[in-house]
Design a protein around this motif. Structure first.
Motif, PDB file in Angstrom:
ATOM      1  N   LEU A  88      -4.699  -2.034 -11.388  1.00  0.00           N
ATOM      2  CA  LEU A  88      -5.382  -0.847 -10.018  1.00  0.00           C
ATOM      3  C   LEU A  88      -4.831  -1.720  -9.276  1.00  0.00           C
ATOM      4  N   GLY A  89      -5.266  -0.913  -8.015  1.00  0.00           N
ATOM      5  CA  GLY A  89      -5.777  -1.462  -5.998  1.00  0.00           C
ATOM      6  C   GLY A  89      -4.389  -0.769  -5.826  1.00  0.00           C
ATOM      7  N   PHE A  90      -3.276  -1.911  -5.235  1.00  0.00           N
ATOM      8  CA  PHE A  90      -2.060  -1.001  -4.315  1.00  0.00           C
ATOM      9  C   PHE A  90      -1.054  -0.637  -5.321  1.00  0.00           C
ATOM     10  N   ASP A  91      -0.925   0.516  -4.460  1.00  0.00           N
ATOM     11  CA  ASP A  91       0.991   1.643  -4.941  1.00  0.00           C
ATOM     12  C   ASP A  91       0.841   1.371  -6.269  1.00  0.00           C
ATOM     13  N   ALA A 120     -19.365  -9.668   7.900  1.00  0.00           N
ATOM     14  CA  ALA A 120     -19.359  -9.995   9.473  1.00  0.00           C
ATOM     15  C   ALA A 120     -18.887  -8.686  10.151  1.00  0.00           C
ATOM     16  N   LYS A 121     -18.248  -7.707   9.706  1.00  0.00           N
ATOM     17  CA  LYS A 121     -17.499  -7.068  10.809  1.00  0.00           C
ATOM     18  C   LYS A 121     -18.725  -5.718  10.395  1.00  0.00           C
ATOM     19  N   GLY A 122     -19.870  -5.798  10.251  1.00  0.00           N
ATOM     20  CA  GLY A 122     -21.370  -4.816  10.699  1.00  0.00           C
ATOM     21  C   GLY A 122     -20.560  -3.724  10.272  1.00  0.00           C
ATOM     22  N   SER A 128       0.803  -1.678   0.165  1.00  0.00           N
ATOM     23  CA  SER A 128       0.084  -0.089  -0.032  1.00  0.00           C
ATOM     24  C   SER A 128       1.025   1.624   0.060  1.00  0.00           C
ATOM     25  N   SER A 129       0.890   1.886  -0.592  1.00  0.00           N
ATOM     26  CA  SER A 129       1.666   3.376  -1.076  1.00  0.00           C
ATOM     27  C   SER A 129       0.576   4.486   0.181  1.00  0.00           C
ATOM     28  N   GLY A 130      -0.239   4.382   0.207  1.00  0.00           N
ATOM     29  CA  GLY A 130      -1.618   5.225   1.169  1.00  0.00           C
ATOM     30  C   GLY A 130      -2.084   6.141   0.334  1.00  0.00           C
ATOM     31  N   HIS A 142      -4.044   3.899 -10.519  1.00  0.00           N
ATOM     32  CA  HIS A 142      -5.728   4.124 -11.108  1.00  0.00           C
ATOM     33  C   HIS A 142      -6.023   2.926  -9.722  1.00  0.00           C
ATOM     34  N   ASN A 143      -7.789   2.661  -9.420  1.00  0.00           N
ATOM     35  CA  ASN A 143      -8.179   2.180  -9.027  1.00  0.00           C
ATOM     36  C   ASN A 143      -9.741   1.667  -9.678  1.00  0.00           C
ATOM     37  N   ALA A 144     -10.873   0.838  -8.947  1.00  0.00           N
ATOM     38  CA  ALA A 144     -11.421   0.441  -9.814  1.00  0.00           C
ATOM     39  C   ALA A 144     -12.799  -0.040  -8.197  1.00  0.00           C
ATOM     40  N   ASP A 174      -8.500   7.673 -11.766  1.00  0.00           N
ATOM     41  CA  ASP A 174      -7.476   7.843 -10.806  1.00  0.00           C
ATOM     42  C   ASP A 174      -7.834   7.635  -9.432  1.00  0.00           C
ATOM     43  N   LYS A 175      -7.450   7.703  -8.508  1.00  0.00           N
ATOM     44  CA  LYS A 175      -8.004   8.008  -7.502  1.00  0.00           C
ATOM     45  C   LYS A 175      -8.428   8.643  -6.271  1.00  0.00           C
ATOM     46  N   LEU A 176      -7.898   9.754  -6.960  1.00  0.00           N
ATOM     47  CA  LEU A 176      -9.066  11.438  -6.093  1.00  0.00           C
ATOM     48  C   LEU A 176     -10.716  11.342  -6.985  1.00  0.00           C
ATOM     49  N   SER A 231     -19.181 -10.414   2.654  1.00  0.00           N
ATOM     50  CA  SER A 231     -18.956 -11.289   3.455  1.00  0.00           C
ATOM     51  C   SER A 231     -18.090 -10.360   4.848  1.00  0.00           C
ATOM     52  N   LYS A 232     -17.490  -9.521   4.493  1.00  0.00           N
ATOM     53  CA  LYS A 232     -16.848  -8.609   5.307  1.00  0.00           C
ATOM     54  C   LYS A 232     -17.370  -7.429   5.983  1.00  0.00           C
ATOM     55  N   LEU A 233     -17.857  -6.890   4.753  1.00  0.00           N
ATOM     56  CA  LEU A 233     -19.683  -6.236   5.079  1.00  0.00           C
ATOM     57  C   LEU A 233     -20.141  -6.543   6.279  1.00  0.00           C
ATOM     58  N   ALA A 244     -12.428  -3.335   0.873  1.00  0.00           N
ATOM     59  CA  ALA A 244     -12.309  -4.427   1.283  1.00  0.00           C
ATOM     60  C   ALA A 244     -11.145  -4.746  -0.276  1.00  0.00           C
ATOM     61  N   ALA A 245      -9.436  -5.281  -0.643  1.00  0.00           N
ATOM     62  CA  ALA A 245      -8.768  -5.371  -1.549  1.00  0.00           C
ATOM     63  C   ALA A 245      -9.119  -6.893  -1.611  1.00  0.00           C
ATOM     64  N   GLU A 246      -9.692  -7.392  -2.653  1.00  0.00           N
ATOM     65  CA  GLU A 246      -9.866  -8.758  -3.350  1.00  0.00           C
ATOM     66  C   GLU A 246      -9.187  -8.781  -4.415  1.00  0.00           C
ATOM     67  N   GLY A 271     -11.849   3.329   6.477  1.00  0.00           N
ATOM     68  CA  GLY A 271     -10.716   2.807   6.604  1.00  0.00           C
ATOM     69  C   GLY A 271      -9.978   2.525   5.829  1.00  0.00           C
ATOM     70  N   ALA A 272      -9.552   2.880   4.762  1.00  0.00           N
ATOM     71  CA  ALA A 272      -8.605   2.479   3.590  1.00  0.00           C
ATOM     72  C   ALA A 272      -6.761   2.402   3.935  1.00  0.00           C
ATOM     73  N   ALA A 273      -6.765   2.517   5.103  1.00  0.00           N
ATOM     74  CA  ALA A 273      -5.440   1.457   5.475  1.00  0.00           C
ATOM     75  C   ALA A 273      -5.473  -0.229   5.143  1.00  0.00           C
ATOM     76  N   ALA A 274      -4.574  -0.595   4.668  1.00  0.00           N
ATOM     77  CA  ALA A 274      -4.113  -1.978   4.409  1.00  0.00           C
ATOM     78  C   ALA A 274      -3.419  -2.675   6.147  1.00  0.00           C
TER      79      ALA A 274
END
Ligand code: PMT
Length: 406
Positions: free
Chosen positions: A357-360, A342-344, A214-216, A363-365, A381-383, A338-340, A326-328, A275-278
């Motif tokens: 896409l995703g980490f570092d 399980a974590k309520g 994760s780059s943040g 771009h993302n989707a 793009d992420k912004l 199921s995370k939605l 969730a990063a899958e 919570g966007a942290a990995a």
């Protein structure tokens, strides 16, 4: 139609003047707009109106004494000062204005004003000669120069029988002025948003650690978008090389345990948690005190589970509107749903990682799910994605707050 002040935190200071009898009406006017009002009375104010009256209309215990073990145990004065989003003093007497102008802290109300970073608004009320006196005028000018807002006084007939400037503005006018002052500047105006971003580093020995890619960038973009939407944003960031977005408070941490501690310290004050942290799911059971030496052909590390920060936030009562990521790499919808559950969570933003896409990467989707709905935010793009996500969070948050209102 009232300006909505739902969950806005107004600390009302009541000074010792005859206009204190209007304070219950002012509390009522603020509360009918949805504001959460806590009242602090000076000793002199209690000669004009009882704390019980203000307790009844505000629905909260009234604060009076600075050095009271009982009040400090309920909500300490520093906590109260931090809690306030705006401090309104009505009526503000000549004496109170003088004490505020000179930075006195000789009772609870003046101490709170010094200890609070919230904007201070005064509704002066006093005899017209007292208002016109050069000492009071100098105090008013000093306070205004320091950024304090003065509402009024109005002209008219006074309780003492004189006619002139010194009447407190009517409660309705004050409530409207406060509502205008607190009016949201964007969809998340006045909301406090707490965001985690980046990876965590779990030490193995003094020079090695476990981490992820994760780059943040995603979390920092979400923080920027929330700030643009008018929110007060605190970002708790794992180790990344990015600069904090403008206007965002950034607290830097390394490990999951440090991130969890920082979230626990901040979460009570926030309306929305994202919570966007990995966060590393595991850490070394016992990080070595000295550098681990090369020995056999294999090395076994014992790992133990880290606290699940997001699940902990979602389990609080009361809790903020809680959004996870969730990063899958496969079955995006199934795993995210199921995370939605399980974590309520109130909402989860799922990203498929890999294929640029995703980490570092830039771009993302995102596919966003919530109980009973979903929305595909597309690929960008992420912004851009962060802005779409924050718009959706604003919509769902408003719906949740609206549904919770009696
Ligand atoms: O930082 P970038 O390079 O821009 O990449 C962005 C990202 C892919 C890291 C981001 O978009 C993302 O998906 N973050 C969450 C990644 C993740 O770790 O997901 P998870 O499925 O392991 O965790 C699910 C949720 O629980 C997440 O909100 C996570 O912050 C939270 N969690 C997980 C474990 C833990 N111990 N505590 C948590 O709070």
């Amino acid at each position: 139609m009232y300006t909505d002040l739902t969950q806005r935190r107004v600390l009302l200071g009541v000074g010792g003047g005859i206009a204190a009898y209007k304070a219950p009406d002012l509390v009522r006017r603020l509360r009918e707009r949805g504001a959460d009002v806590r009242v602090v009375m000076t000793e002199a104010a209690t000669a004009f109106i009882t704390p019980l009256t203000l307790q009844a209309v505000s629905g909260r215990a009234v604060h009076q004494a600075l050095l009271s073990a009982e009040s400090e145990a309920a909500m300490g004065h520093i906590e109260l000062a931090r809690w306030a989003e705006l401090v309104l003093i009505a009526p503000a007497t000549a004496d109170l204005m003088a004490r505020l102008a000179h930075g006195h802290a000789n009772d609870l109300l003046t101490t709170l004003c010094l200890a609070s970073a919230a904007p201070l608004v005064l509704a002066p009320a006093m005899n017209r000669q007292m208002w016109a006196h050069p000492a009071t005028q100098a105090n008013a000018a000093a306070l205004a120069a320091r950024g304090v807002t003065l509402l009024g006084p109005a002209e008219g007939e006074q309780a003492c029988g004189e006619v002139g400037a010194g009447r407190m503005l009517e409660p309705l006018a004050l409530a409207e002025a406060i509502a205008a002052r607190l009016a949201p500047a964007g969809p998340l105006g006045g909301r406090r948003v707490l965001i985690t971003a980046g990876p965590t580093r779990e030490p193995l020995d003094p020079v090695r650690y476990l981490t992820n890619r994760s780059s943040g960038r995603m979390g920092y973009a979400v923080a920027r978008a929330a700030r643009e939407a008018g929110a007060e944003v605190t970002l708790i960031s794992g180790p990344v090389t990015l600069a904090a977005p403008a206007g965002v408070e950034c607290l830097r941490v390394e490990s999951a345990a440090e991130m969890a501690a920082a979230v626990r310290a901040q979460v009570a004050a926030c309306d929305i948690f994202i919570g966007a942290a990995a966060v590393a799911d595991y850490r070394a059971a016992t990080p070595a005190e000295h550098k681990i030496k090369k020995q056999g052909e294999t090395l076994t590390l014992e790992l133990v589970r880290n606290p699940d920060i997001l699940a902990e936030v979602a389990a609080r009562d009361p809790r903020p509107f809680t959004v996870g990521f969730a990063a899958e790499t496969d079955d995006l919808t199934g795993h995210a749903a199921s995370k939605l559950r399980a974590k309520g969570l109130d909402m989860i933003a799922a990203n498929r990682v890999g294929a640029g896409l995703g980490f570092d990467v830039a771009h993302n989707a995102l596919l966003v799910l919530w109980p009973g709905g979903d929305r595909d935010l597309g690929e960008a793009d992420k912004l851009t994605l962060a802005r779409r996500l924050i718009e959706l969070v604003g919509e769902r948050y408003a719906a949740a707050v609206g549904a919770a209102r009696p």
